[in-house]
Scaffold this motif. Structure first.
Motif, PDB file in Angstrom:
ATOM      1  N   ARG A 169     -10.216   6.840  16.701  1.00  0.00           N
ATOM      2  CA  ARG A 169     -10.082   7.432  15.382  1.00  0.00           C
ATOM      3  C   ARG A 169      -9.093   6.632  14.537  1.00  0.00           C
ATOM      4  O   ARG A 169      -8.098   6.129  15.052  1.00  0.00           O
ATOM      5  CB  ARG A 169      -9.648   8.892  15.479  1.00  0.00           C
ATOM      6  CG  ARG A 169     -10.807   9.808  15.869  1.00  0.00           C
ATOM      7  CD  ARG A 169     -10.342  11.196  16.254  1.00  0.00           C
ATOM      8  NE  ARG A 169     -11.471  12.094  16.402  1.00  0.00           N
ATOM      9  CZ  ARG A 169     -12.326  12.083  17.408  1.00  0.00           C
ATOM     10  NH1 ARG A 169     -12.162  11.192  18.392  1.00  0.00           N
ATOM     11  NH2 ARG A 169     -13.338  12.929  17.454  1.00  0.00           N
ATOM     12  N   HIS A 170      -9.424   6.556  13.261  1.00  0.00           N
ATOM     13  CA  HIS A 170      -8.591   5.790  12.337  1.00  0.00           C
ATOM     14  C   HIS A 170      -8.319   6.662  11.113  1.00  0.00           C
ATOM     15  O   HIS A 170      -9.241   7.247  10.544  1.00  0.00           O
ATOM     16  CB  HIS A 170      -9.324   4.501  11.906  1.00  0.00           C
ATOM     17  CG  HIS A 170      -8.608   3.761  10.814  1.00  0.00           C
ATOM     18  ND1 HIS A 170      -7.618   2.841  11.078  1.00  0.00           N
ATOM     19  CD2 HIS A 170      -8.741   3.820   9.451  1.00  0.00           C
ATOM     20  CE1 HIS A 170      -7.180   2.356   9.922  1.00  0.00           C
ATOM     21  NE2 HIS A 170      -7.853   2.928   8.919  1.00  0.00           N
ATOM     22  N   THR A 171      -7.047   6.765  10.732  1.00  0.00           N
ATOM     23  CA  THR A 171      -6.677   7.507   9.521  1.00  0.00           C
ATOM     24  C   THR A 171      -6.695   6.556   8.328  1.00  0.00           C
ATOM     25  O   THR A 171      -6.014   5.531   8.332  1.00  0.00           O
ATOM     26  CB  THR A 171      -5.282   8.130   9.666  1.00  0.00           C
ATOM     27  OG1 THR A 171      -5.281   9.007  10.807  1.00  0.00           O
ATOM     28  CG2 THR A 171      -4.916   8.940   8.418  1.00  0.00           C
ATOM     29  N   VAL A 172      -7.485   6.905   7.346  1.00  0.00           N
ATOM     30  CA  VAL A 172      -7.690   6.031   6.193  1.00  0.00           C
ATOM     31  C   VAL A 172      -6.410   5.947   5.370  1.00  0.00           C
ATOM     32  O   VAL A 172      -5.737   6.946   5.115  1.00  0.00           O
ATOM     33  CB  VAL A 172      -8.849   6.561   5.315  1.00  0.00           C
ATOM     34  CG1 VAL A 172      -9.019   5.682   4.065  1.00  0.00           C
ATOM     35  CG2 VAL A 172     -10.143   6.583   6.124  1.00  0.00           C
TER      36      VAL A 172
ATOM     37  N   ALA B 262     -14.739  -2.441   9.867  1.00  0.00           N
ATOM     38  CA  ALA B 262     -15.628  -3.106  10.821  1.00  0.00           C
ATOM     39  C   ALA B 262     -15.093  -4.490  11.178  1.00  0.00           C
ATOM     40  O   ALA B 262     -15.139  -4.922  12.345  1.00  0.00           O
ATOM     41  CB  ALA B 262     -17.033  -3.217  10.247  1.00  0.00           C
ATOM     42  N   GLY B 263     -14.565  -5.213  10.200  1.00  0.00           N
ATOM     43  CA  GLY B 263     -13.990  -6.516  10.498  1.00  0.00           C
ATOM     44  C   GLY B 263     -12.762  -6.425  11.369  1.00  0.00           C
ATOM     45  O   GLY B 263     -12.520  -7.282  12.229  1.00  0.00           O
TER      46      GLY B 263
ATOM     47  N   ILE C  43     -14.543   6.120   0.927  1.00  0.00           N
ATOM     48  CA  ILE C  43     -13.695   6.827   1.887  1.00  0.00           C
ATOM     49  C   ILE C  43     -12.339   6.987   1.216  1.00  0.00           C
ATOM     50  O   ILE C  43     -11.971   6.199   0.341  1.00  0.00           O
ATOM     51  CB  ILE C  43     -13.582   6.094   3.242  1.00  0.00           C
ATOM     52  CG1 ILE C  43     -13.057   4.667   3.039  1.00  0.00           C
ATOM     53  CG2 ILE C  43     -14.905   6.097   3.979  1.00  0.00           C
ATOM     54  CD1 ILE C  43     -12.826   3.913   4.346  1.00  0.00           C
ATOM     55  N   TYR C  44     -11.581   8.000   1.645  1.00  0.00           N
ATOM     56  CA  TYR C  44     -10.396   8.383   0.896  1.00  0.00           C
ATOM     57  C   TYR C  44      -9.175   8.458   1.807  1.00  0.00           C
ATOM     58  O   TYR C  44      -9.288   8.810   2.995  1.00  0.00           O
ATOM     59  CB  TYR C  44     -10.618   9.735   0.223  1.00  0.00           C
ATOM     60  CG  TYR C  44     -11.830   9.750  -0.672  1.00  0.00           C
ATOM     61  CD1 TYR C  44     -11.748   9.287  -1.975  1.00  0.00           C
ATOM     62  CD2 TYR C  44     -13.069  10.183  -0.196  1.00  0.00           C
ATOM     63  CE1 TYR C  44     -12.857   9.274  -2.807  1.00  0.00           C
ATOM     64  CE2 TYR C  44     -14.188  10.169  -1.014  1.00  0.00           C
ATOM     65  CZ  TYR C  44     -14.081   9.713  -2.316  1.00  0.00           C
ATOM     66  OH  TYR C  44     -15.180   9.701  -3.123  1.00  0.00           O
ATOM     67  N   PRO C  45      -7.999   8.120   1.302  1.00  0.00           N
ATOM     68  CA  PRO C  45      -6.771   8.203   2.101  1.00  0.00           C
ATOM     69  C   PRO C  45      -6.606   9.583   2.717  1.00  0.00           C
ATOM     70  O   PRO C  45      -6.821  10.591   2.076  1.00  0.00           O
ATOM     71  CB  PRO C  45      -5.663   7.900   1.068  1.00  0.00           C
ATOM     72  CG  PRO C  45      -6.340   7.077   0.019  1.00  0.00           C
ATOM     73  CD  PRO C  45      -7.732   7.601  -0.059  1.00  0.00           C
ATOM     74  N   GLY C  46      -6.215   9.581   3.988  1.00  0.00           N
ATOM     75  CA  GLY C  46      -6.030  10.831   4.712  1.00  0.00           C
ATOM     76  C   GLY C  46      -7.228  11.231   5.548  1.00  0.00           C
ATOM     77  O   GLY C  46      -7.103  12.067   6.451  1.00  0.00           O
ATOM     78  N   GLN C  47      -8.436  10.681   5.251  1.00  0.00           N
ATOM     79  CA  GLN C  47      -9.606  10.975   6.080  1.00  0.00           C
ATOM     80  C   GLN C  47      -9.434  10.373   7.478  1.00  0.00           C
ATOM     81  O   GLN C  47      -8.863   9.291   7.630  1.00  0.00           O
ATOM     82  CB  GLN C  47     -10.872  10.390   5.444  1.00  0.00           C
ATOM     83  CG  GLN C  47     -11.496  11.247   4.364  1.00  0.00           C
ATOM     84  CD  GLN C  47     -12.828  10.663   3.906  1.00  0.00           C
ATOM     85  OE1 GLN C  47     -12.844   9.607   3.305  1.00  0.00           O
ATOM     86  NE2 GLN C  47     -13.907  11.349   4.214  1.00  0.00           N
ATOM     87  N   ILE C  48      -9.937  11.079   8.486  1.00  0.00           N
ATOM     88  CA  ILE C  48      -9.937  10.563   9.869  1.00  0.00           C
ATOM     89  C   ILE C  48     -11.343  10.071  10.174  1.00  0.00           C
ATOM     90  O   ILE C  48     -12.294  10.849  10.180  1.00  0.00           O
ATOM     91  CB  ILE C  48      -9.490  11.645  10.867  1.00  0.00           C
ATOM     92  CG1 ILE C  48      -8.057  12.083  10.540  1.00  0.00           C
ATOM     93  CG2 ILE C  48      -9.599  11.128  12.289  1.00  0.00           C
ATOM     94  CD1 ILE C  48      -7.534  13.194  11.425  1.00  0.00           C
ATOM     95  N   ILE C  49     -11.479   8.779  10.377  1.00  0.00           N
ATOM     96  CA  ILE C  49     -12.769   8.130  10.604  1.00  0.00           C
ATOM     97  C   ILE C  49     -12.938   7.832  12.090  1.00  0.00           C
ATOM     98  O   ILE C  49     -12.032   7.289  12.732  1.00  0.00           O
ATOM     99  CB  ILE C  49     -12.869   6.819   9.798  1.00  0.00           C
ATOM    100  CG1 ILE C  49     -12.658   7.091   8.303  1.00  0.00           C
ATOM    101  CG2 ILE C  49     -14.204   6.132  10.025  1.00  0.00           C
ATOM    102  CD1 ILE C  49     -13.698   7.962   7.686  1.00  0.00           C
TER     103      ILE C  49
END
Length: 257
Positions: free
Chosen positions: A20-23, A33-34, A61-67
């Motif tokens: 998981r990555h937090t934007v 992806a890179g 995508i927006y800051p705070g989103q968990i991707i």
């Protein structure tokens, strides 16, 4: 043991499943992806792992989103359009916006009916307290067949104590007012009230027939009725309720007895 450690160091990094990555500001699926796959075209794999409503549009995508960052070996759907840093937003398929209901237009207000003109006593151009009605030297009997012409208004010899209460002002609506029109007044007296009526007078020149060379000779033009006070001092709006001629700026006013 040394050979095993060297093999681990040289092996390519593998992303564990469901990382998981937090934007943060500036992140895009292309850049993620890179970073995680060393292949920007792997953005579609991340988009597939984050369907709507998590990511409604892969371009945004927006800051705070968990991707969710899936494993590099996860299957990828059919490739879509490239999502490079210069990709226009309209290149990405989007959900059609839901139609918004337009508010119903407010009905136009009905036009105000014209102010009714009260029917008072018939306008008498020779009626004024203390005045003496005189024949106008310009008046004459209408010749036969000359219909439509009228003799001039009767002239009045005003009493020596006569003094006006105000005058008719120039109106932005019209320079000359007839019965049923509104005019602006300057009334320099106390106790002005709504529905008070004022006679409208106009000075006339003396004639050879006048017996008093120093007398004040006037004509009574009409009657106005105060409708409301204006913001400016001593200014009022009034309705012409009777007239034998057009009421004009500069005509004088006298309270009707």
């Amino acid at each position: 043991m040394k050979i095993l450690l060297l093999a681990l160091l040289l092996a390519p990094a593998v992303v564990r499943a469901e990382s998981r990555h937090t934007v943060v500001p500036g992140d895009t699926l292309w850049d993620l992806a890179g970073r995680y796959y060393e292949d920007n075209f792997g953005w579609r794999r991340i988009a597939d792992a984050n369907p709507a409503p998590s990511v409604k549009d892969p371009h945004w995508i927006y800051p705070g989103q968990i991707i969710v960052i899936p494993d590099a070996a996860a299957p990828v759907s059919e490739p879509g359009p490239a999502l490079g840093p210069d990709t226009e937003a309209q290149d990405i398929p989007r959900e059609a916006p839901e139609p918004k209901e337009e508010p119903a237009a407010a009905p136009e207000p009905a036009p105000e009916p014209p102010a009714p003109v009260e029917k008072g006593p018939p306008f008498d151009p020779s009626a004024s307290a203390g005045a003496i009605a005189l024949p106008d030297a310009l008046s004459m009997e209408i010749p036969s067949g000359q219909t439509g012409q009228t003799p001039a208004l009767r002239r009045l010899l005003m009493p020596a104590s006569w003094k006006e209460d105000g005058k008719v002002l120039e109106s932005p609506e019209r320079l000359q007012a007839s019965q049923g029109d509104h005019v602006l007044l300057l009334i320099e007296r106390s106790g002005v009230a709504k529905r008070q009526r004022y006679g409208v007078y106009r000075r006339t020149s003396r004639t050879e027939a006048d017996t008093d060379p120093k007398g004040l000779y006037m004509q009574k033009i009409g009657i106005v009725e105060v409708s409301r006070k204006l913001a400016d001092k001593d200014r009022y709006r009034a309705l012409v309720v009777g007239a034998g001629d057009t009421v004009q700026p500069g005509d004088l006013l006298k309270l009707e007895e």
